[in-house]
Motif scaffolding. Sequence first.
Motif, PDB file in Angstrom:
ATOM      1  N   UNK A 185      -2.845   3.693  -0.795  1.00  0.00           N
ATOM      2  CA  UNK A 185      -1.671   2.668  -1.162  1.00  0.00           C
ATOM      3  C   UNK A 185      -0.478   3.070  -0.230  1.00  0.00           C
ATOM      4  N   UNK A 186       0.148   1.879   0.114  1.00  0.00           N
ATOM      5  CA  UNK A 186       1.142   2.017   1.056  1.00  0.00           C
ATOM      6  C   UNK A 186       2.612   2.483   0.564  1.00  0.00           C
ATOM      7  N   UNK A 187       2.864   3.590   0.360  1.00  0.00           N
ATOM      8  CA  UNK A 187       4.300   3.971  -0.233  1.00  0.00           C
ATOM      9  C   UNK A 187       4.979   4.685   0.775  1.00  0.00           C
ATOM     10  N   UNK A 188       6.271   4.877   0.499  1.00  0.00           N
ATOM     11  CA  UNK A 188       7.334   5.432   1.422  1.00  0.00           C
ATOM     12  C   UNK A 188       6.968   6.702   1.533  1.00  0.00           C
ATOM     13  N   UNK A 189       7.965   7.546   0.501  1.00  0.00           N
ATOM     14  CA  UNK A 189       8.348   8.819   0.518  1.00  0.00           C
ATOM     15  C   UNK A 189       7.877   9.507  -0.787  1.00  0.00           C
ATOM     16  N   UNK A 190       6.835   8.767  -1.436  1.00  0.00           N
ATOM     17  CA  UNK A 190       6.475   9.159  -2.591  1.00  0.00           C
ATOM     18  C   UNK A 190       4.827   8.997  -2.674  1.00  0.00           C
ATOM     19  N   UNK A 191       4.082   9.700  -3.469  1.00  0.00           N
ATOM     20  CA  UNK A 191       2.673   9.564  -3.691  1.00  0.00           C
ATOM     21  C   UNK A 191       2.701   8.493  -4.874  1.00  0.00           C
ATOM     22  N   UNK A 244       0.752  -1.246  -0.081  1.00  0.00           N
ATOM     23  CA  UNK A 244       0.193   0.044   0.039  1.00  0.00           C
ATOM     24  C   UNK A 244       0.623   1.288   0.083  1.00  0.00           C
ATOM     25  N   UNK A 245       0.567   2.696  -0.240  1.00  0.00           N
ATOM     26  CA  UNK A 245       1.135   3.974  -0.292  1.00  0.00           C
ATOM     27  C   UNK A 245       0.405   5.147   0.500  1.00  0.00           C
ATOM     28  N   UNK A 246       1.120   6.067   0.619  1.00  0.00           N
ATOM     29  CA  UNK A 246       0.568   7.238   1.502  1.00  0.00           C
ATOM     30  C   UNK A 246       0.332   8.483   0.436  1.00  0.00           C
ATOM     31  N   UNK A 247      -1.019   8.747   0.077  1.00  0.00           N
ATOM     32  CA  UNK A 247      -1.187   9.755  -0.997  1.00  0.00           C
ATOM     33  C   UNK A 247      -2.256  10.761  -0.581  1.00  0.00           C
ATOM     34  N   UNK A 248      -1.803  11.952  -0.299  1.00  0.00           N
ATOM     35  CA  UNK A 248      -2.892  12.963   0.260  1.00  0.00           C
ATOM     36  C   UNK A 248      -3.881  13.540  -0.837  1.00  0.00           C
ATOM     37  N   UNK A 249      -3.739  13.250  -1.913  1.00  0.00           N
ATOM     38  CA  UNK A 249      -4.244  13.740  -3.200  1.00  0.00           C
ATOM     39  C   UNK A 249      -5.657  13.328  -3.174  1.00  0.00           C
ATOM     40  N   UNK A 261       8.260  -0.747   3.540  1.00  0.00           N
ATOM     41  CA  UNK A 261       9.575  -0.104   3.716  1.00  0.00           C
ATOM     42  C   UNK A 261      10.522  -0.548   2.591  1.00  0.00           C
ATOM     43  N   UNK A 262      10.498  -1.717   2.037  1.00  0.00           N
ATOM     44  CA  UNK A 262      11.457  -2.270   1.290  1.00  0.00           C
ATOM     45  C   UNK A 262      11.554  -1.672  -0.155  1.00  0.00           C
ATOM     46  N   UNK A 263      10.620  -0.916  -0.476  1.00  0.00           N
ATOM     47  CA  UNK A 263      10.529  -0.113  -1.759  1.00  0.00           C
ATOM     48  C   UNK A 263      10.904  -1.312  -2.940  1.00  0.00           C
ATOM     49  N   UNK A 264      10.001  -2.543  -2.744  1.00  0.00           N
ATOM     50  CA  UNK A 264      10.586  -3.687  -3.365  1.00  0.00           C
ATOM     51  C   UNK A 264       9.161  -3.846  -4.270  1.00  0.00           C
ATOM     52  N   UNK A 265       8.970  -3.469  -5.399  1.00  0.00           N
ATOM     53  CA  UNK A 265       7.385  -3.413  -5.982  1.00  0.00           C
ATOM     54  C   UNK A 265       7.206  -4.350  -7.058  1.00  0.00           C
ATOM     55  N   UNK A 305      16.642   1.382  -1.005  1.00  0.00           N
ATOM     56  CA  UNK A 305      16.953   2.607  -0.240  1.00  0.00           C
ATOM     57  C   UNK A 305      15.927   3.652  -0.404  1.00  0.00           C
ATOM     58  N   UNK A 306      15.224   3.610  -1.516  1.00  0.00           N
ATOM     59  CA  UNK A 306      14.323   4.660  -1.749  1.00  0.00           C
ATOM     60  C   UNK A 306      13.402   4.121  -3.067  1.00  0.00           C
ATOM     61  N   UNK A 307      12.431   4.717  -3.144  1.00  0.00           N
ATOM     62  CA  UNK A 307      11.310   4.386  -4.528  1.00  0.00           C
ATOM     63  C   UNK A 307      12.179   4.277  -5.649  1.00  0.00           C
ATOM     64  N   UNK A 308      12.936   5.476  -5.972  1.00  0.00           N
ATOM     65  CA  UNK A 308      13.810   5.513  -7.314  1.00  0.00           C
ATOM     66  C   UNK A 308      14.565   4.344  -7.272  1.00  0.00           C
ATOM     67  N   UNK A 309      15.205   3.850  -6.336  1.00  0.00           N
ATOM     68  CA  UNK A 309      15.939   2.582  -6.632  1.00  0.00           C
ATOM     69  C   UNK A 309      15.354   1.352  -6.584  1.00  0.00           C
TER      70      UNK A 309
END
Length: 396
Positions: free
Chosen positions: A70-76, A15-20, A118-122, A138-142
């Motif tokens: 949706x449960x994401x870490x540092x991005x929507x 899941x991710x965090x999205x405020x929109x 927290x793994x950012x492993x999609x 370490x990040x969504x980008x990675x």
Amino acid sequence: MTCCLLNGKRSYTNMLKDTRPYPLVLVVIFLLSFIIPNSPAKADSMPIMGASMLTSKQMGDYVLLTYPTPKLTSVNIYQLADLYLEIGRKEGVRGDIAFAQAVHETGFFKFGGDVVPEQNNYAGIGTTGGGVKGAYFSSPDEGVRAHIQHLKAYASTEPLNTVLADPRFNLVKRGIAPLWSDLNGRWAVPGRGYGEKVLQIHMDMAKMTLAIPNVYLPANHGLPVARLMISSDVDMLNPDGTFYKTVKKDESIRVYGVLGNSYDVGGGYLIEANSSKMGAYIGRALVNNTNTIMYSPDGSVHRIFQKGEALRVYDYDDSRYQVGGGYYISASDKPVYHLGRIKLSADTDFYSPDGTPFTVLNKNKEYRVYGIDGNSLDLGGGYTIRYDKKTMTYIN
């Protein structure tokens, strides 16, 4: 159960965090979209490599329609979709379909199995079931980069164009699975129909009616609401859907709304949306603070802007302004966001917020426009002018 990577088994959802917020009308739009003919692409004829077609708005709206948190870490969800499109473009992988695969693998980013948000492993890289967590990024980008690279390992023998993030890239026989159906029994075990399921999600995303971020449609005015920046030649269509002309690379086109999956570029003429060939910017951000930082998609510093520079804005939220390609500036730097500018060719009445006359603006001046409501143009602080196309030129 879905599985990933070589012949390992695994199951999870996330899941991710999205405020929109998104309008409930999306539900109606999505259901109505099924009346539009759409011949399913066969997985055995759809390559993994290629240019994306969908927009991040379509991709994100599709997820939120099914799972609003949706449960994401540092991005929507929209920022994650942008990462898939941008990194997919760099590696030549269909980033939009890779995103559909992530939706399938994570259960619309609910997770809930062995892998945690927290793994950012999609893509379940390194996960084999039985409590095995798999790779951490370490990040969504990675995490997105690893996913795209893993697909490229299966589908192509070409070298990587981005820094290696996939820990199992060198364990794959390069080029063994050029089609999505070729992942059956490889990415997923036993994996029957795996590629077909991923493509079905992609086709469902494509049914989402095109939308322009932070633009409410239909507009209550006749001015453009965005502008397309063309990065590759595209067709402009007549109102009846027949070919009108080719719009060349590096041209820009005003946008007045959307119709289905196409941009309305005025007079009923249309350009079909294609994220690999165009981007729609909605306004500009004027840098107001010296040393304003532009960040790369991975959050690192890309460059520094000085006060007075202006950037195109493709989307924004409370924390950042997206300025193209996943790059952004922080809202905390307080850039001055505006929709466009208005040039006056005649002296023009200027009204107070309460609607009473305030002063007269002299001709041959240019002003920033912060809002448009009917024929009323907000020039800041609620002070307005009344739009007159005979004496004014609007620039977006």
